[in-house]
Design a protein around this motif. Structure first.
Motif, PDB file in Angstrom:
ATOM      1  N   GLU A  82       0.852  -1.181   0.000  1.00 59.96           N
ATOM      2  CA  GLU A  82       0.000   0.000   0.000  1.00 59.96           C
ATOM      3  C   GLU A  82       0.887   1.228   0.000  1.00 59.96           C
ATOM      4  OE1 GLU A  82      -1.887   3.353   2.086  1.00 59.96           O
ATOM      5  OE2 GLU A  82      -0.575   1.992   3.141  1.00 59.96           O
ATOM      6  N   GLY A  83       0.409   2.268  -0.671  1.00 61.43           N
ATOM      7  CA  GLY A  83       1.178   3.497  -0.658  1.00 61.43           C
ATOM      8  C   GLY A  83       0.531   4.593  -1.471  1.00 61.43           C
ATOM      9  N   PRO A  84       1.175   5.739  -1.480  1.00 60.92           N
ATOM     10  CA  PRO A  84       0.648   6.898  -2.197  1.00 60.92           C
ATOM     11  C   PRO A  84       0.895   6.802  -3.698  1.00 60.92           C
ATOM     12  CG  PRO A  84       2.743   7.464  -1.209  1.00 60.92           C
ATOM     13  CD  PRO A  84       2.415   6.063  -0.749  1.00 60.92           C
ATOM     14  N   VAL A  85       0.016   7.466  -4.414  1.00 56.93           N
ATOM     15  CA  VAL A  85       0.203   7.642  -5.852  1.00 56.93           C
ATOM     16  C   VAL A  85       1.236   8.749  -6.026  1.00 56.93           C
ATOM     17  CG1 VAL A  85      -0.897   8.392  -7.996  1.00 56.93           C
ATOM     18  CG2 VAL A  85      -2.137   6.909  -6.402  1.00 56.93           C
ATOM     19  N   THR A  86       2.284   8.458  -6.774  1.00 54.56           N
ATOM     20  CA  THR A  86       3.318   9.470  -6.990  1.00 54.56           C
ATOM     21  C   THR A  86       3.089  10.274  -8.259  1.00 54.56           C
ATOM     22  OG1 THR A  86       4.746   7.903  -8.130  1.00 54.56           O
ATOM     23  CG2 THR A  86       5.057   8.160  -5.731  1.00 54.56           C
ATOM     24  N   ARG A  87       2.392   9.667  -9.211  1.00 53.72           N
ATOM     25  CA  ARG A  87       2.072  10.402 -10.437  1.00 53.72           C
ATOM     26  C   ARG A  87       1.034   9.646 -11.257  1.00 53.72           C
ATOM     27  NH1 ARG A  87       6.922   7.843 -11.479  1.00 53.72           N
ATOM     28  NH2 ARG A  87       7.283   7.063 -13.576  1.00 53.72           N
ATOM     29  N   GLU A  88       0.361  10.398 -12.099  1.00 50.90           N
ATOM     30  CA  GLU A  88      -0.581   9.869 -13.074  1.00 50.90           C
ATOM     31  C   GLU A  88      -0.130  10.383 -14.432  1.00 50.90           C
ATOM     32  OE1 GLU A  88      -5.212  10.490 -14.510  1.00 50.90           O
ATOM     33  OE2 GLU A  88      -4.655  11.077 -12.482  1.00 50.90           O
ATOM     34  N   GLU A  89      -0.071   9.488 -15.414  1.00 50.78           N
ATOM     35  CA  GLU A  89       0.356   9.870 -16.756  1.00 50.78           C
ATOM     36  C   GLU A  89      -0.553   9.219 -17.785  1.00 50.78           C
ATOM     37  OE1 GLU A  89       4.395   8.496 -17.099  1.00 50.78           O
ATOM     38  OE2 GLU A  89       5.165  10.048 -15.766  1.00 50.78           O
ATOM     39  N   PRO A  90      -0.672   9.815 -18.956  1.00 51.19           N
ATOM     40  CA  PRO A  90      -1.399   9.138 -20.021  1.00 51.19           C
ATOM     41  C   PRO A  90      -0.675   7.834 -20.380  1.00 51.19           C
ATOM     42  CG  PRO A  90      -0.979  11.439 -20.591  1.00 51.19           C
ATOM     43  CD  PRO A  90      -0.180  11.134 -19.355  1.00 51.19           C
ATOM     44  N   CYS A  91      -1.449   6.823 -20.701  1.00 58.02           N
ATOM     45  CA  CYS A  91      -0.845   5.556 -21.119  1.00 58.02           C
ATOM     46  C   CYS A  91      -0.302   5.716 -22.537  1.00 58.02           C
ATOM     47  CB  CYS A  91      -1.885   4.441 -21.076  1.00 58.02           C
ATOM     48  SG  CYS A  91      -1.196   2.833 -21.504  1.00 58.02           S
ATOM     49  N   THR A  92       0.893   5.232 -22.759  1.00 59.60           N
ATOM     50  CA  THR A  92       1.495   5.269 -24.088  1.00 59.60           C
ATOM     51  C   THR A  92       1.346   3.894 -24.741  1.00 59.60           C
ATOM     52  OG1 THR A  92       3.660   4.534 -23.323  1.00 59.60           O
ATOM     53  CG2 THR A  92       3.225   6.938 -23.284  1.00 59.60           C
ATOM     54  N   PRO A  93       1.470   3.826 -26.064  1.00 59.56           N
ATOM     55  CA  PRO A  93       1.439   2.516 -26.725  1.00 59.56           C
ATOM     56  C   PRO A  93       2.520   1.576 -26.179  1.00 59.56           C
ATOM     57  CG  PRO A  93       1.134   4.248 -28.351  1.00 59.56           C
ATOM     58  CD  PRO A  93       1.484   4.929 -27.046  1.00 59.56           C
ATOM     59  N   ASP A  94       3.693   2.121 -25.839  1.00 65.27           N
ATOM     60  CA  ASP A  94       4.764   1.275 -25.310  1.00 65.27           C
ATOM     61  C   ASP A  94       4.406   0.680 -23.948  1.00 65.27           C
ATOM     62  OD1 ASP A  94       6.343   1.676 -27.547  1.00 65.27           O
ATOM     63  OD2 ASP A  94       7.562   3.242 -26.616  1.00 65.27           O
ATOM     64  N   LEU A  95       3.777   1.471 -23.077  1.00 65.86           N
ATOM     65  CA  LEU A  95       3.378   0.952 -21.767  1.00 65.86           C
ATOM     66  C   LEU A  95       2.263  -0.088 -21.901  1.00 65.86           C
ATOM     67  CD1 LEU A  95       3.460   4.145 -19.512  1.00 65.86           C
ATOM     68  CD2 LEU A  95       5.016   2.191 -19.450  1.00 65.86           C
ATOM     69  N   LEU A  96       1.312   0.167 -22.786  1.00 63.79           N
ATOM     70  CA  LEU A  96       0.239  -0.804 -23.012  1.00 63.79           C
ATOM     71  C   LEU A  96       0.809  -2.115 -23.545  1.00 63.79           C
ATOM     72  CD1 LEU A  96      -2.760  -1.483 -22.971  1.00 63.79           C
ATOM     73  CD2 LEU A  96      -2.943  -0.453 -25.257  1.00 63.79           C
TER      74      LEU A  96
END
Length: 141
Positions: A82-96
């Motif tokens: 469990e922990g904090p969210v450090t960042r939110e980013e748009p998903c890229t084709p590479d991450l998907l």
């Protein structure tokens, strides 16, 4: 018996399906759903979800979430982080692609990506900084 830091990080780095839990508001239990995730020992865990999904809205509101991973074979083991969210980013084709390749056989990845791109809404990536850990290897008892 609790897992050592190295054991729990190694277990979390394996490609298990996690249960994600996030606070769902007053008079509600947490939203708990299965999810694919990724993690490299010593780093941050990350998950993908629809940009406007209930899960995304709750993660944004809570600013933290929990992942719980278990296995029953060859021994009963679990890790909860469990922990904090450090960042939110748009998903890229590479991450998907990386996430799909983590869970699917190579010959299924392209078909999954085609389906995801045509049927799923735009996704975002949430990064979790591990802060609190629970773990056990019940086969070690």
């Amino acid at each position: 018996m609790a897992l050592s830091k190295a054991e729990r990080e190694e277990f979390l780095a394996e490609s298990h399906v996690a249960a994600l839990s996030v606070a769902a508001g007053p008079d509600r239990g947490p939203l708990t759903v299965p999810i694919w995730y990724d993690y490299t020992p010593g780093g941050q865990a990350w998950v993908l979800t629809g940009k406007t999904s209930r899960k995304a809205e709750l993660i944004r509101a809570a600013g933290r979430f929990t992942l719980m991973i278990e296995q029953s074979n060859p021994t009963i083991r679990y890790v909860s982080v469990e922990g904090p969210v450090t960042r939110e980013e748009p998903c890229t084709p590479d991450l998907l692609r990386a996430m799909a390749a983590r869970y699917l056989p190579p010959e299924k990845v392209d078909g999954y990506l085609e389906m995801a791109n045509s049927e799923h809404e735009e996704s975002v990536v949430f990064y979790l900084q591990p802060e609190r850990w629970l773990s056990a290897d019940l086969g070690a008892i």
